[in-house]
Design an enzyme around this catalytic site. Structure first.
Site, PDB file in Angstrom:
ATOM      1  N   LYS A 180      -3.696   9.019  -1.222  1.00 25.35           N
ATOM      2  CA  LYS A 180      -2.509   8.635  -0.367  1.00 25.35           C
ATOM      3  C   LYS A 180      -1.008   8.444  -1.305  1.00 25.35           C
ATOM      4  O   LYS A 180      -0.878   7.230  -1.437  1.00 25.35           O
ATOM      5  CB  LYS A 180      -2.932   7.470   0.517  1.00 25.35           C
ATOM      6  CG  LYS A 180      -2.471   7.253   1.848  1.00 25.35           C
ATOM      7  CD  LYS A 180      -0.869   7.119   2.004  1.00 25.35           C
ATOM      8  CE  LYS A 180      -0.312   5.860   1.869  1.00 25.35           C
ATOM      9  NZ  LYS A 180       1.067   5.924   1.604  1.00 25.35           N
ATOM     10  N   GLU A 256      -2.723  -1.865 -10.540  1.00 27.97           N
ATOM     11  CA  GLU A 256      -1.617  -1.934 -11.514  1.00 27.97           C
ATOM     12  C   GLU A 256      -0.376  -2.334 -10.603  1.00 27.97           C
ATOM     13  O   GLU A 256      -0.067  -1.741  -9.811  1.00 27.97           O
ATOM     14  CB  GLU A 256      -1.329  -0.673 -12.157  1.00 27.97           C
ATOM     15  CG  GLU A 256      -0.690  -0.673 -13.654  1.00 27.97           C
ATOM     16  CD  GLU A 256       0.869  -0.454 -13.235  1.00 27.97           C
ATOM     17  OE1 GLU A 256       1.464  -1.610 -13.210  1.00 27.97           O
ATOM     18  OE2 GLU A 256       1.194   0.658 -13.236  1.00 27.97           O
ATOM     19  N   CYS A 290       7.501  -0.366 -13.197  1.00 23.76           N
ATOM     20  CA  CYS A 290       6.893  -1.673 -13.110  1.00 23.76           C
ATOM     21  C   CYS A 290       6.769  -2.265 -14.736  1.00 23.76           C
ATOM     22  O   CYS A 290       6.757  -3.468 -14.867  1.00 23.76           O
ATOM     23  CB  CYS A 290       5.473  -1.270 -12.923  1.00 23.76           C
ATOM     24  SG  CYS A 290       4.510   0.240 -13.622  1.00 23.76           S
ATOM     25  N   GLU A 391      10.492  -9.719  -9.470  1.00 29.41           N
ATOM     26  CA  GLU A 391      10.668  -8.127  -9.657  1.00 29.41           C
ATOM     27  C   GLU A 391      11.782  -7.483  -8.892  1.00 29.41           C
ATOM     28  O   GLU A 391      11.512  -7.534  -7.497  1.00 29.41           O
ATOM     29  CB  GLU A 391       9.452  -7.538  -9.384  1.00 29.41           C
ATOM     30  CG  GLU A 391       9.361  -5.947  -9.746  1.00 29.41           C
ATOM     31  CD  GLU A 391       8.107  -5.300  -9.751  1.00 29.41           C
ATOM     32  OE1 GLU A 391       7.415  -5.348  -8.633  1.00 29.41           O
ATOM     33  OE2 GLU A 391       7.604  -4.662 -10.769  1.00 29.41           O
TER      34      GLU A 391
HETATM   35  P1  NAI Z   1       3.720  -0.765  -1.793  1.00 27.43           P
HETATM   36  O1  NAI Z   1       3.007  -1.642  -2.583  1.00 27.43           O
HETATM   37  O2  NAI Z   1       3.845  -1.392  -0.484  1.00 27.43           O
HETATM   38  O3  NAI Z   1       3.250   0.560  -1.629  1.00 27.43           O
HETATM   39  C1  NAI Z   1       2.660   1.322  -2.524  1.00 27.43           C
HETATM   40  C2  NAI Z   1       1.579   2.241  -1.953  1.00 27.43           C
HETATM   41  O4  NAI Z   1       0.611   1.285  -1.104  1.00 27.43           O
HETATM   42  C3  NAI Z   1       1.942   3.254  -0.751  1.00 27.43           C
HETATM   43  O5  NAI Z   1       1.356   4.451  -0.888  1.00 27.43           O
HETATM   44  C4  NAI Z   1       1.921   2.421   0.322  1.00 27.43           C
HETATM   45  O6  NAI Z   1       2.005   3.357   1.574  1.00 27.43           O
HETATM   46  C5  NAI Z   1       0.770   1.808   0.220  1.00 27.43           C
HETATM   47  N1  NAI Z   1       0.277   0.740   1.052  1.00 27.43           N
HETATM   48  C6  NAI Z   1       1.013  -0.374   1.318  1.00 27.43           C
HETATM   49  N2  NAI Z   1       0.250  -1.259   2.212  1.00 27.43           N
HETATM   50  C7  NAI Z   1      -1.025  -0.815   1.994  1.00 27.43           C
HETATM   51  C8  NAI Z   1      -2.074  -1.292   2.834  1.00 27.43           C
HETATM   52  N3  NAI Z   1      -2.108  -2.324   3.460  1.00 27.43           N
HETATM   53  N4  NAI Z   1      -3.151  -0.562   2.465  1.00 27.43           N
HETATM   54  C9  NAI Z   1      -3.317   0.428   1.903  1.00 27.43           C
HETATM   55  N5  NAI Z   1      -2.138   0.847   1.259  1.00 27.43           N
HETATM   56  C10 NAI Z   1      -0.908   0.624   1.242  1.00 27.43           C
HETATM   57  O7  NAI Z   1       5.233  -0.999  -2.291  1.00 27.43           O
HETATM   58  P2  NAI Z   1       6.682  -0.468  -1.640  1.00 27.43           P
HETATM   59  O8  NAI Z   1       6.730  -0.936  -0.309  1.00 27.43           O
HETATM   60  O9  NAI Z   1       6.792   1.115  -1.774  1.00 27.43           O
HETATM   61  O10 NAI Z   1       7.749  -1.141  -2.526  1.00 27.43           O
HETATM   62  C11 NAI Z   1       7.959  -2.447  -2.213  1.00 27.43           C
HETATM   63  C12 NAI Z   1       8.310  -3.112  -3.419  1.00 27.43           C
HETATM   64  O11 NAI Z   1       7.248  -3.224  -4.495  1.00 27.43           O
HETATM   65  C13 NAI Z   1       9.458  -2.635  -4.207  1.00 27.43           C
HETATM   66  O12 NAI Z   1      10.709  -2.694  -3.902  1.00 27.43           O
HETATM   67  C14 NAI Z   1       9.365  -2.809  -5.733  1.00 27.43           C
HETATM   68  O13 NAI Z   1       9.987  -4.089  -5.688  1.00 27.43           O
HETATM   69  C15 NAI Z   1       7.556  -2.908  -5.785  1.00 27.43           C
HETATM   70  N6  NAI Z   1       7.042  -1.887  -6.315  1.00 27.43           N
HETATM   71  C16 NAI Z   1       6.524  -1.934  -7.600  1.00 27.43           C
HETATM   72  C17 NAI Z   1       5.842  -0.964  -8.046  1.00 27.43           C
HETATM   73  C18 NAI Z   1       5.119  -1.094  -9.513  1.00 27.43           C
HETATM   74  O14 NAI Z   1       4.452  -0.256 -10.090  1.00 27.43           O
HETATM   75  N7  NAI Z   1       4.907  -2.397 -10.077  1.00 27.43           N
HETATM   76  C19 NAI Z   1       5.782   0.410  -7.598  1.00 27.43           C
HETATM   77  C20 NAI Z   1       6.262   0.378  -6.244  1.00 27.43           C
HETATM   78  C21 NAI Z   1       6.903  -0.750  -5.759  1.00 27.43           C
END
Ligand code: NAI
Ligand code: MG
Length: 489
Positions: A180, A256, A290, A391
């Site tokens: 996904k 991660e 990250c 972050e």
């Molecule tokens: P997110 O963690 O919500 O999304 C990442 C993935 O998880 C996407 O594919 C999303 O559709 C999926 N997802 C979200 N909620 C889910 C659930 N309940 N069950 C299954 N899958 C789910 O991150 P988002 O909204 O893209 O970004 C939010 C913040 O997170 C960013 O502003 C940033 O600060 C941080 N972030 C950190 C990352 C890292 O590698 N540490 C990577 C991306 C975002």
């Protein structure tokens, strides 16, 4: 550069398909906030369909039963196809999520192909153990078997690279996959699915379902009883939700998550090297990393001089259209994320940070249409402030002065995350001590981002659960089985 709008569909059971209810959403380009693609929006029913295809391919199909060498051949063929489509992948990834195209060409696409080849080769070298007890006439040995259906849930900051980091070991060790991709950056995953189709991967082994997380395809993958494991990269808060949801069906999880890694610059460091590395450490990929060294700790003796040179280096970075090869900093992934980063900049000023440079959007000419933020540096930051604890995930550096090594280590550890860290020093003892005492998954000494794919990758504290890479991925994506033979005495 084309302004073509793509139609992106799910890839289920070896076919590109629409959502069962026909729903779509738009993927927006952060370059101009125009639509790049109409994307199939997966519901729980679409996730179910993908899991059923992956389940059939695992339970009855050839993939888990093939030799690693036979799997390797197909995965290598897909990697070759990915490489042959480098320019196409790079330009869509850049349009979809805004990262500089020079990075896509030289890093993201080659590394995606490399991830597939690395794990395909690694799986062929798989070894198991034997525990002979000849005095008892008992031989115990182990077998490694694939776990089953793997749900890979990935973020938007390194879309294809992080997808391949999950999908490659899952496939190489004989699992089947439902991926996904992040809703902000769905395009490259579908191109990679085409490469696997053309490489002759059996149907149902690799599936892609597009759409959102909560109450949608993403969440369903974490609750579906037919899914055996979940590997997720993204926000720590999301990891918490996924773990709770996956607990009902006792799935194994690998996470991660976020980071707020400290980059410690000692007075005895090679300053040129430290400037280059710590600039790259926060501003690469617009700070949407990250692993970013997003807290810069500088020893007091060199603080003023270092800061002056650091600010000059930040100001020299080229912010611009990521489709230009000269651009170093592209737009932030979405207007929501832009608002989030700008609100942290406001907060930094309210908390008392000294704004040295940046702190605003870049809106010259056509850039006004996109989500550009100038490289921003806050000095004289206290580590207890929110801009030093949370972050931000954007081009915003916070600089904290320190006096002694003990103090630097204490500051580095004073954070809920523990993903990475850097230390810049010419003293081996200092380097070793920082490496030992900072609670973090990776510590870089006089470098940043250098990776050996055999090494463990992951985070301590709120930065994750488990490790991936080489044998660590093998551990996660396989089951160990003990076989016990009793010989007659
Ligand atoms: P997110 O963690 O919500 O999304 C990442 C993935 O998880 C996407 O594919 C999303 O559709 C999926 N997802 C979200 N909620 C889910 C659930 N309940 N069950 C299954 N899958 C789910 O991150 P988002 O909204 O893209 O970004 C939010 C913040 O997170 C960013 O502003 C940033 O600060 C941080 N972030 C950190 C990352 C890292 O590698 N540490 C990577 C991306 C975002
Ligand atoms: Mg997009």
């Amino acid at each position: 550069m084309t302004d073509e709008i793509l139609q992106v569909r799910h890839f289920i059971g070896g076919e590109f398909v629409d959502s069962l209810d026909g729903a779509t959403f738009d993927s927006i380009s952060p370059i101009d906030n125009a639509v790049v693609a109409h994307v199939a929006e997966g519901s729980a029913a679409d996730a179910d369909r993908a899991v059923e295809a992956a389940r059939r391919a695992f339970d009855d199909g050839p993939w888990p039963r093939m030799s690693p060498a036979a799997r390797r051949k197909i995965i290598h063929r897909a990697a070759d196809l990915i490489e042959s489509r480098l320019e196409e992948l790079a330009s869509w990834e850049t349009r979809d999520m805004g990262k500089p195209i020079s990075e896509c060409r030289t890093k993201d696409v080659p590394r995606t192909a490399h991830n597939f080849r690395f794990f395909a080769d690694f799986a062929e070298m798989q070894h198991t153990e034997a525990f002979p007890k000849p005095w008892d006439n008992v031989l115990t040995y182990t077998l490694r078997e694939p776990v089953g259906v793997s749900a890979c849930i990935s973020p938007w900051n390194f879309p294809m690279m992080l997808e391949s980091w999950k999908v490659a070991p899952a496939l190489a060790f004989g699992n089947t996959v439902v991926l996904k991709p992040a809703e902000q950056s769905p395009i490259s995953a579908s191109i990679i699915a085409e490469c696997f189709l053309d490489a002759g991967l059996p149907e149902g082994v690799f599936n892609v379902v597009h759409g959102f997380g909560p109450d949608a395809a993403g969440e369903r993958l974490t609750t579906h009883p037919g899914v055996d494991l979940v590997t997720f990269t993204g926000e720590s808060a999301t990891g918490r939700v996924i773990m709770a949801n996956a607990a009902q069906t006792l799935k194994r999880v690998s996470f991660e998550l976020g980071g707020k890694s400290a980059s410690i610059v000692m007075a005895d460091a090679d300053i040129d090297l430290a400037i280059k590395g710590t600039i790259d450490g926060i501003f690469r990929n617009q700070g949407e990393v990250c692993l970013a060294g997003s807290r810069l700790l500088v020893q007091r003796e060199i603080y003023e001089e270092f800061l002056e040179r650091y600010v000059a280096a930040a100001e020299a970075l080229v912010v611009g259209d990521p489709r230009d090869a000269a651009t170093q900093i592209g737009p932030l992934v979405s207007t929501e994320h832009l608002e989030k980063v700008l609100s942290y900049i406001e907060l930094g000023q309210a908390e008392g940070g000294k704004l040295m440079t940046g702190g605003h959007r870049v809106t010259e000419g056509a850039l006004a249409l996109g989500n550009y933020v100038a490289p921003t540096v806050f000095a004289d930051v206290d580590n207890s402030w929110r801009i030093a604890q949370e972050e931000i995930f954007g081009p915003v550096q916070v600089v904290v002065p320190f006096d002694t090594l003990e103090e630097a280590i204490a500051i580095a550890n004073d954070n809920r995350y523990g993903l990475a860290g850097m230390v810049w020093t010419s003293n081996l003892n200092t380097a070793h001590r920082v490496a030992r005492e900072v609670r973090t998954g990776t510590m870089w000494v006089n470098c940043f981002f250098v990776r050996d794919l055999r090494a463990p990758f992951g985070g301590m504290k709120d930065s994750g659960i488990g490790r991936e890479g080489g044998a660590y991925s093998e551990e996660f994506f396989t089951e160990s089985k003990a076989v016990v033979i009793q010989f007659p005495s």
